[in-house]
Write an enzyme that holds these catalytic residues in place. Structure first.
Site, mmCIF file in Angstrom:
data_model
loop_
_atom_site.group_PDB
_atom_site.id
_atom_site.type_symbol
_atom_site.label_atom_id
_atom_site.label_comp_id
_atom_site.label_asym_id
_atom_site.label_seq_id
_atom_site.Cartn_x
_atom_site.Cartn_y
_atom_site.Cartn_z
ATOM 1 C CG ASP A 198 -1.904 1.186 1.340
ATOM 2 O OD1 ASP A 198 -3.366 0.765 1.211
ATOM 3 O OD2 ASP A 198 -1.728 2.287 1.229
ATOM 4 C CD GLU A 211 -5.408 -1.457 -0.773
ATOM 5 O OE1 GLU A 211 -4.867 -2.253 -0.202
ATOM 6 O OE2 GLU A 211 -6.354 -0.375 -0.617
HETATM 7 P P1 TTP Z 1 -4.938 5.133 0.877
HETATM 8 O O1 TTP Z 1 -4.195 4.378 0.948
HETATM 9 O O2 TTP Z 1 -6.203 4.496 2.077
HETATM 10 O O3 TTP Z 1 -4.279 6.117 1.438
HETATM 11 P P2 TTP Z 1 -3.401 6.795 1.570
HETATM 12 O O4 TTP Z 1 -2.288 6.323 -0.054
HETATM 13 O O5 TTP Z 1 -3.402 8.283 0.349
HETATM 14 O O6 TTP Z 1 -2.327 6.839 2.583
HETATM 15 P P3 TTP Z 1 -1.592 5.808 3.456
HETATM 16 O O7 TTP Z 1 -0.446 6.576 3.529
HETATM 17 O O8 TTP Z 1 -2.429 5.643 4.742
HETATM 18 O O9 TTP Z 1 -1.948 4.694 3.165
HETATM 19 O O10 TTP Z 1 -5.971 5.656 -0.184
HETATM 20 C C1 TTP Z 1 -4.770 6.111 -1.551
HETATM 21 C C2 TTP Z 1 -5.470 6.486 -2.316
HETATM 22 O O11 TTP Z 1 -6.897 6.947 -2.826
HETATM 23 C C3 TTP Z 1 -5.604 8.513 -2.142
HETATM 24 O O12 TTP Z 1 -3.870 8.634 -2.288
HETATM 25 C C4 TTP Z 1 -6.556 9.251 -2.674
HETATM 26 C C5 TTP Z 1 -7.386 8.109 -3.112
HETATM 27 N N1 TTP Z 1 -8.617 7.959 -1.912
HETATM 28 C C6 TTP Z 1 -9.581 9.213 -2.248
HETATM 29 O O13 TTP Z 1 -9.760 10.035 -2.910
HETATM 30 N N2 TTP Z 1 -10.655 9.011 -0.959
HETATM 31 C C7 TTP Z 1 -10.700 8.833 0.326
HETATM 32 O O14 TTP Z 1 -11.182 8.439 0.989
HETATM 33 C C8 TTP Z 1 -9.617 7.913 0.270
HETATM 34 C C9 TTP Z 1 -9.508 6.999 1.905
HETATM 35 C C10 TTP Z 1 -8.582 7.671 -0.629
HETATM 36 MG MG MG Z 2 -2.058 4.071 0.691
#
Ligand code: TTP
Ligand code: MG
Length: 389
Positions: free
Chosen positions: A21, A117
């Protein structure tokens, strides 16, 4: 299930799964491409004064309490110095492809869950430890793409995904088979796949807050309290998950939604937007050479409460007009449109059938019953009610 507590469950000895991820994905890509942003609170989403929501935020921005799905205006209140950037989905899709190319060097068995991911099944990579593969992936992503990711390694998808989130950013967590049970004991139920805020609250009302609470009860009690999903949760709490890594995910639905720049009470305006969304969804269906038997209307009211209403038919919808007529009925009969202000509307199509399959079914059903519309079913609060004769 008692044997799990004493011995290792046989399913935990069958697979080696890696979950990768990306860290603060959209934000990290933007920071990489503009070094002036490094170390600053960065928010990806609309402008702070728009009605959009935050897609993600850099770890610096998160220290102010900014989170995904939060209104941009709230993010601005929490950190007026944050830098707000519009998302560039094309760029993230491109980066995501490069990440997948790196995964493919290690295994062809890859299941992407989103742009940032994926699960990798490395059971067959007998000559390399899964940990070594995890570290190689982190290192390739860092050197070739200048991005960081977190990795979870475990005997199944459920535990691998929890593990990748265990130490973020740039973490690598390994849960070998003999540690799965102890690892799960420490977790809140919210960490289990499928447990969102609503299920979490429901479980809390039953006194179930952690996996340990679920483990402490017999499977039959979990089933009695929670039905079929109780059995899955009970098993999941023990860290058991038999799902294989699926390389070909068949798409289950197509959807489009729109947030209004101003909350809407005018039914005509809502219908106009819904007609446009039906046209776009119908175009997506045509491109995918598929048709749908279910259309769902989604409404988000000004207070952010969400309402979905859907109709399922025995035969697929013909075209965007057919879908729109149904959506119009749902809006007028099943929502508070016109009385309560609406922030967002959405339309989705599901119960998909390949176009040729639906042709064949249309012909055979037409022969059996010329009054096909009598077989319409409607989903009301999750219950399917037959509206037939
Ligand atoms: P995530 O993997 O949930 O978040 P992230 O990669 O930004 O942070 P983390 O280090 O905690 O993993 O989501 C991946 C991408 O998906 C994120 O960069 C933006 C998008 N996303 C949205 O657009 N809306 C949302 O509500 C979420 C959770 C993610
Ligand atoms: Mg992420």
């Amino acid at each position: 299930m008692d044997s799990i507590k004493n011995d290792i469950h046989p399913s935990l000895l069958q697979r080696k799964i890696i979950h990768v991820d990306m860290d603060a994905f959209y934000a990290s890509v933007e920071v990489r491409d503009n070094p002036k942003l490094r170390g600053r609170p960065v928010v990806i989403g609309g402008s702070p004064h728009s009605r959009g929501v935050v897609c993600t935020a850099s770890y610096e921005a998160r220290t102010f309490g900014i989170r995904s799905a939060m209104a941009c205006s709230k993010a601005f209140r929490l950190c007026p110095d944050a830098i707000f950037i519009e998302p560039n989905f094309e760029k993230y899709t491109q980066v995501s492809r490069s990440i997948r190319d790196i995964f493919r060097r290690h295994t062809p068995i890859i299941e992407p869950l989103s742009l940032d991911e994926a699960f990798l099944d490395v059971t067959q990579n007998c000559d390399t430890y899964a940990v070594t593969i995890g570290k190689q992936i982190q290192s390739s992503i860092a050197t070739e793409l200048q991005l960081s990711c977190s990795v979870g390694i475990a005997p199944n998808k459920l535990v691998a995904k929890i593990a990748s989130d265990y130490r973020k950013p740039a973490g690598l967590t390994v849960v070998p088979p003999e540690k799965v049970f102890a690892f799960m004991q420490t977790l809140p139920v919210r960490q289990l796949f499928g447990v969102g805020p609503a299920t979490e609250a429901r479980l809390a009302r039953l006194g179930i807050r952690s996996c340990a609470d679920l483990i402490a009860m017999p499977a039959e009690t979990a089933e009695l309290l929670l039905g079929q999903s109780g059995l899955w949760l009970h098993q999941a709490a023990h860290g058991i998950d038999l799902r294989p890594v699926q390389t070909h995910r068949t798409r289950k639905s197509f959807g489009r939604e729109e947030t209004f720049s101003k909350d809407q009470t005018c039914v005509e305006k809502l219908l106009k937007e819904l007609e446009r969304l039906c046209t776009r969804v119908a175009e997506d269906l045509i491109k995918a050479q598929t048709r749908c038997r279910t259309v769902t209307l989604k409404i988000k009211y000004a207070d952010f409460s969400v309402n979905t209403r859907s109709t399922t038919r025995a035969l697929p919808f013909h075209d965007h007009r057919d879908m729109f007529e149904q959506v119009r009925t749902l809006l007028i009969e099943k929502t508070d449109a016109g009385q309560r202000a609406i922030r967002l509307v959405g339309v989705s199509a599901s119960h998909l059938m390949k176009a040729e399959e639906s042709e064949a079914q249309t012909h055979s059903t037409a022969r059996l019953n010329s009054n096909a519309h009598l077989f319409e079913t409607q989903t009301i609060d999750g219950w399917e009610t037959l509206l037939g004769p």
